[in-house]
Design a protein around this motif. Structure first.
Motif, PDB file in Angstrom:
ATOM      1  N   THR A 143      13.529 -86.633 -68.772  1.00  0.00           N
ATOM      2  CA  THR A 143      14.892 -86.498 -69.192  1.00  0.00           C
ATOM      3  C   THR A 143      15.343 -86.942 -70.279  1.00  0.00           C
ATOM      4  O   THR A 143      16.360 -86.467 -70.792  1.00  0.00           O
ATOM      5  CB  THR A 143      14.686 -88.454 -68.499  1.00  0.00           C
ATOM      6  OG1 THR A 143      14.302 -88.205 -67.668  1.00  0.00           O
ATOM      7  CG2 THR A 143      16.080 -89.145 -68.451  1.00  0.00           C
ATOM      8  N   VAL A 144      14.413 -87.066 -71.432  1.00  0.00           N
ATOM      9  CA  VAL A 144      15.088 -87.267 -73.039  1.00  0.00           C
ATOM     10  C   VAL A 144      15.394 -85.568 -72.783  1.00  0.00           C
ATOM     11  O   VAL A 144      16.390 -84.620 -73.614  1.00  0.00           O
ATOM     12  CB  VAL A 144      13.988 -87.177 -74.003  1.00  0.00           C
ATOM     13  CG1 VAL A 144      14.074 -86.666 -74.964  1.00  0.00           C
ATOM     14  CG2 VAL A 144      13.588 -88.824 -73.792  1.00  0.00           C
ATOM     15  N   GLY A 145      14.545 -84.094 -72.630  1.00  0.00           N
ATOM     16  CA  GLY A 145      15.291 -82.841 -72.365  1.00  0.00           C
ATOM     17  C   GLY A 145      16.162 -82.412 -71.788  1.00  0.00           C
ATOM     18  O   GLY A 145      16.995 -81.679 -72.763  1.00  0.00           O
ATOM     19  N   THR A 146      16.757 -83.370 -70.756  1.00  0.00           N
ATOM     20  CA  THR A 146      18.641 -82.854 -70.669  1.00  0.00           C
ATOM     21  C   THR A 146      19.198 -82.854 -71.395  1.00  0.00           C
ATOM     22  O   THR A 146      20.538 -82.513 -71.312  1.00  0.00           O
ATOM     23  CB  THR A 146      18.690 -84.115 -69.722  1.00  0.00           C
ATOM     24  OG1 THR A 146      18.562 -85.257 -69.816  1.00  0.00           O
ATOM     25  CG2 THR A 146      17.969 -83.495 -68.196  1.00  0.00           C
ATOM     26  N   THR A 147      19.580 -84.002 -72.567  1.00  0.00           N
ATOM     27  CA  THR A 147      20.277 -84.435 -73.854  1.00  0.00           C
ATOM     28  C   THR A 147      20.128 -83.653 -75.066  1.00  0.00           C
ATOM     29  O   THR A 147      20.533 -83.835 -75.838  1.00  0.00           O
ATOM     30  CB  THR A 147      20.172 -86.047 -73.974  1.00  0.00           C
ATOM     31  OG1 THR A 147      18.875 -86.263 -73.783  1.00  0.00           O
ATOM     32  CG2 THR A 147      21.207 -86.815 -72.608  1.00  0.00           C
ATOM     33  N   HIS A 148      19.021 -82.542 -74.944  1.00  0.00           N
ATOM     34  CA  HIS A 148      18.485 -81.803 -76.179  1.00  0.00           C
ATOM     35  C   HIS A 148      18.084 -80.268 -76.297  1.00  0.00           C
ATOM     36  O   HIS A 148      18.294 -79.756 -75.022  1.00  0.00           O
ATOM     37  CB  HIS A 148      16.851 -82.919 -76.779  1.00  0.00           C
ATOM     38  CG  HIS A 148      17.175 -84.561 -77.634  1.00  0.00           C
ATOM     39  ND1 HIS A 148      17.399 -85.324 -76.288  1.00  0.00           N
ATOM     40  CD2 HIS A 148      16.797 -84.575 -78.945  1.00  0.00           C
ATOM     41  CE1 HIS A 148      17.687 -86.582 -77.016  1.00  0.00           C
ATOM     42  NE2 HIS A 148      16.661 -85.957 -78.891  1.00  0.00           N
ATOM     43  N   GLY A 149      17.695 -79.641 -77.091  1.00  0.00           N
ATOM     44  CA  GLY A 149      17.779 -78.807 -77.505  1.00  0.00           C
ATOM     45  C   GLY A 149      15.465 -78.545 -76.765  1.00  0.00           C
ATOM     46  O   GLY A 149      14.789 -79.264 -77.388  1.00  0.00           O
ATOM     47  N   VAL A 150      15.626 -77.354 -75.803  1.00  0.00           N
ATOM     48  CA  VAL A 150      14.125 -77.684 -75.220  1.00  0.00           C
ATOM     49  C   VAL A 150      13.753 -76.427 -75.714  1.00  0.00           C
ATOM     50  O   VAL A 150      14.398 -75.261 -75.802  1.00  0.00           O
ATOM     51  CB  VAL A 150      14.570 -77.999 -73.689  1.00  0.00           C
ATOM     52  CG1 VAL A 150      12.848 -77.872 -73.313  1.00  0.00           C
ATOM     53  CG2 VAL A 150      14.387 -79.184 -73.943  1.00  0.00           C
ATOM     54  N   PHE A 151      12.413 -75.934 -75.952  1.00  0.00           N
ATOM     55  CA  PHE A 151      12.213 -74.670 -76.046  1.00  0.00           C
ATOM     56  C   PHE A 151      10.582 -74.164 -75.844  1.00  0.00           C
ATOM     57  O   PHE A 151      10.478 -75.287 -74.387  1.00  0.00           O
ATOM     58  CB  PHE A 151      11.026 -75.086 -77.503  1.00  0.00           C
ATOM     59  CG  PHE A 151      11.583 -75.496 -78.778  1.00  0.00           C
ATOM     60  CD1 PHE A 151      11.834 -74.878 -79.550  1.00  0.00           C
ATOM     61  CD2 PHE A 151      11.463 -77.020 -79.097  1.00  0.00           C
ATOM     62  CE1 PHE A 151      12.783 -75.178 -80.528  1.00  0.00           C
ATOM     63  CE2 PHE A 151      11.935 -77.394 -80.882  1.00  0.00           C
ATOM     64  CZ  PHE A 151      13.038 -76.240 -81.386  1.00  0.00           C
ATOM     65  N   VAL A 152      10.952 -72.714 -74.974  1.00  0.00           N
ATOM     66  CA  VAL A 152      10.450 -72.099 -74.003  1.00  0.00           C
ATOM     67  C   VAL A 152       9.393 -71.616 -74.577  1.00  0.00           C
ATOM     68  O   VAL A 152      10.310 -70.417 -75.711  1.00  0.00           O
ATOM     69  CB  VAL A 152      10.340 -70.997 -73.442  1.00  0.00           C
ATOM     70  CG1 VAL A 152      10.529 -70.340 -71.999  1.00  0.00           C
ATOM     71  CG2 VAL A 152      11.624 -72.113 -72.388  1.00  0.00           C
ATOM     72  N   PHE A 153       8.087 -71.511 -74.836  1.00  0.00           N
ATOM     73  CA  PHE A 153       7.541 -70.649 -75.429  1.00  0.00           C
ATOM     74  C   PHE A 153       6.421 -69.763 -74.548  1.00  0.00           C
ATOM     75  O   PHE A 153       7.052 -69.035 -73.987  1.00  0.00           O
ATOM     76  CB  PHE A 153       5.844 -71.779 -76.227  1.00  0.00           C
ATOM     77  CG  PHE A 153       6.218 -73.042 -76.775  1.00  0.00           C
ATOM     78  CD1 PHE A 153       6.705 -72.451 -78.549  1.00  0.00           C
ATOM     79  CD2 PHE A 153       6.224 -74.209 -76.164  1.00  0.00           C
ATOM     80  CE1 PHE A 153       7.013 -74.370 -79.049  1.00  0.00           C
ATOM     81  CE2 PHE A 153       6.211 -74.856 -77.162  1.00  0.00           C
ATOM     82  CZ  PHE A 153       6.656 -75.803 -78.116  1.00  0.00           C
ATOM     83  N   ASP A 154       5.910 -68.382 -76.187  1.00  0.00           N
ATOM     84  CA  ASP A 154       5.968 -67.471 -76.015  1.00  0.00           C
ATOM     85  C   ASP A 154       4.386 -67.726 -74.496  1.00  0.00           C
ATOM     86  O   ASP A 154       4.089 -68.661 -74.712  1.00  0.00           O
ATOM     87  CB  ASP A 154       5.090 -66.716 -77.028  1.00  0.00           C
ATOM     88  CG  ASP A 154       4.768 -65.084 -76.499  1.00  0.00           C
ATOM     89  OD1 ASP A 154       4.068 -65.180 -75.517  1.00  0.00           O
ATOM     90  OD2 ASP A 154       5.252 -63.887 -77.135  1.00  0.00           O
ATOM     91  N   PRO A 155       4.770 -67.102 -73.414  1.00  0.00           N
ATOM     92  CA  PRO A 155       3.353 -67.042 -72.391  1.00  0.00           C
ATOM     93  C   PRO A 155       2.182 -66.638 -72.616  1.00  0.00           C
ATOM     94  O   PRO A 155       1.258 -67.669 -72.072  1.00  0.00           O
ATOM     95  CB  PRO A 155       3.713 -66.373 -71.473  1.00  0.00           C
ATOM     96  CG  PRO A 155       5.262 -65.574 -71.835  1.00  0.00           C
ATOM     97  CD  PRO A 155       5.855 -66.287 -73.146  1.00  0.00           C
TER      98      PRO A 155
END
Length: 599
Positions: A198-210
């Motif tokens: 929920t917090v992620g929907t109002t912030h930037g979210v990181f996708v890490f190297d797989p």
């Protein structure tokens, strides 16, 4: 996969208190080379705000409330279209080059974005979010001092470059005693905090190297494959941003913008501040010099960070769902920034034992200052700081909060309310969850629960005047309608705004609103009386507030009326600072006399 332990409030408190102590030791003293920032820069939206910030910095330096030997600057956005914090970043880079030439590339620089008008926390509108008072420190800390304290370890472990942050958030973290956060890699480096989806929907979210394995230590360095800006939950799963907790446990939190997840729930890593090395900053500066003038709002997070990492694609540039105002050349500008930064690395400092607090709205402000036991413990917040006050009750964990104010012993202040830089005489009763700022209440008064009262000094035609904004803490000052016929959709203290205008004997005309006549809101409504004294101003505005509560007529026809927008244009910074200084001196004298009596 190693299980993640719950963030220890004890370790967070100890780490935070150590930073506060270290900063306290530097206040008012010259700093050694490499010990602190070379430059601290604050952005301002216009020249009035720039002047207000410079005056307050000057007062702080004279009082020795800041480390000395540091260059403190205020950089104002160019006049014209709003350019967002990304545009402000570009403008600040240009200002640094003008001031220092090529030398600026050898400095460690803290850039604090504070250029908004704080419409969701209007007691910060006149003097700025970065100068919001906090209930700790001696002398009292404002957000500026807290930012400098929390980042105290950064400059000595940072390559020359720029750390970009916002004025209304707090990042707390704990890492091993022998560990330090390092900003020493090429490109951009951002902090990451574990957060609920929920917090992620109002912030930037990181996708890490797989292939980047998370070990869930307090401090980890990772590479970001892709950065998502305010994504939907569906997109978080689609782009593999979601982590499985495997025992990760952070206490749940209600209210405010924070980064906690429940036991055994999925979570994401969200952003807060970021650093860019000078090569990246120079690239942005060269781009800004080439385009000359910005005519649209650029987001330093959404438009810079989304271009980074090997998985970045151009699609986001056409998504304007998170944009407050869509300008015609926004998509083109975003695409140019994307192609400029594409291929630049985004390094991530993962802080598994960290918390992120946002204090940008009236509700967050009241909660964190009066009810939030976690933040109170971690920062050592006080209920009463540098004030003369009566005994105040506590109710179900809620206290009142008094900052640099003088309250008569016969006045009454309910739990959950905040009073700053104000004087309250006898026979003043303040209900729950109120905010009183910069005011002087001299006559008998009863403030209803959830009242917001904030007074401003004004300079009008060379004369000193006063006006007090008064409304409900839950009122939406930003909500706007396009036509006069839709004014009925606005609400003042939970009451239809049309009904309020009837009670105040005001008519719905274009003259009722300042500024853009197709953007009508409580922010631009000319409803606040101008008076010759501060106390009269507060008394009159409280009468209009009580008239709404009691549904009894109180005519404003005979008054000169201003909107909040206009109050900020006419604000007299020097007089507001002088009023705070007057309260400061009176409290200092009172405390000296009290100490003499004891001895």
């Amino acid at each position: 996969m190693a299980a993640v332990r719950a963030p220890s409030e004890v370790s967070l408190r100890e780490a935070t208190q150590r930073k506060l102590r270290r900063f306290s030791e530097l206040r008012g003293k010259p700093v050694a080379a490499g010990e602190f920032w070379d430059i601290v820069a604050i952005t301002a939206a216009d020249e009035k705000q720039e002047l207000a910030y410079k005056q307050q910095l000057s007062v702080k330096l004279k009082r020795k409330e800041l480390p000395l030997g540091v260059q403190y600057h205020v950089f104002v956005d160019p006049a014209g279209a709003k350019i967002g914090n990304g545009g402000s970043t570009l403008c600040a880079l240009r200002c640094l080059e003008k001031l220092y030439g090529d030398k600026w590339t050898s400095f460690t620089i803290l850039l604090i974005h504070s250029g908004g008008y704080s419409q969701r926390l209007p007691n910060a509108s006149a003097l700025g979010k970065i100068f919001t008072a906090l209930p700790l420190g001696n002398p009292i800390y404002q957000m500026l001092e807290l930012k400098l304290a929390m980042y105290i370890d950064f400059p000595s472990h940072m390559n020359p470059g720029i750390l970009v942050t916002c004025a209304d958030d707090i990042e707390l973290y704990s890492i091993g005693e022998s560990e330090f956060i390092r900003f020493d890699k090429p490109g951009f480096t951002a902090l990451a905090h574990p957060s609920s989806l929920t917090v992620g929907t109002t912030h930037g979210v990181f996708v890490f190297d797989p292939f980047d394995y998370l070990e869930y230590r307090d401090l980890e360095y990772r590479s970001c494959y892709r950065f998502l800006h305010k994504p939907s939950v569906e997109k978080m799963y689609q782009f593999n941003a979601v982590c499985r907790s495997g025992g990760f446990c952070q206490q749940d939190f209600v209210g405010g913008d924070t980064a906690y997840v429940k036991l055994d729930s999925d979570f994401v890593y969200t952003d807060s501040l970021f650093y860019m090395d000078h090569a990246s900053a120079n690239k942005l500066l060269a781009f800004y010099k080439k385009i000359g003038t910005l005519n649209c709002e650029i987001d330093a997070y959404g438009d810079f960070l989304q271009a980074l990492g090997p998985g970045a694609t151009v699609e986001y540039t056409r998504n304007t769902s998170n944009v407050t105002k869509e300008e015609s050349d926004l998509v083109d500008m975003r695409q140019r920034i994307f192609h400029l930064l594409k291929g630049t690395s985004l390094n991530v400092v993962v802080l598994n034992n960290s918390k992120f607090y946002h204090i940008g709205t009236t509700e967050e402000y009241l909660f964190h200052f009066t009810s939030d036991s976690s933040l109170k413990s971690e920062l050592g917040l006080q209920s009463i700081i540098f004030s003369v006050f009566p005994d105040t009750p506590e109710c179900s964990g809620k206290t009142s909060c008094i900052l640099q104010s003088i309250l008569d012993s016969r006045c009454s202040l309910a739990p959950g309310s905040v009073v700053e830089y104000s004087r309250l005489e006898p026979d003043v009763t303040v209900g729950e969850n109120c905010i009183i700022s910069g005011s002087y209440i001299i006559t008998k008064a009863a403030l209803p629960a959830y009242s917001f009262v904030c007074s401003l000094s004004l300079k009008m035609n060379g004369c000193l005047k006063y006006s007090t904004m008064a409304f409900g803490v839950q009122d939406d000052l930003k909500k706007n309608v396009k036509t006069l016929s839709d004014v009925k959709l606005l609400q003042f203290f939970g009451v239809c705004f049309l009904s309020c205008l009837d009670i105040w004997n005001l008519e719905v005309t274009e003259e009722l609103f300042s500024g853009n006549k197709t953007c009508l809101s409580l922010w631009t409504a000319r409803i606040f009386p101008v008076c010759s004294s501060l106390s009269d101003s507060v008394t009159t505005s409280l009468k209009m507030l009580n008239a709404i509560q009691n549904k009894s007529a109180f005519s404003l026809k005979s008054y000169k009326l201003l909107s909040i927008e206009e109050m900020l244009i006419y604000k007299d910074i020097e007089d507001m600072i002088a009023y705070r200084e007057q309260i400061f001196l009176e409290i200092s004298l009172n405390k000296k006399q009290f100490d003499l009596k004891i001895s």
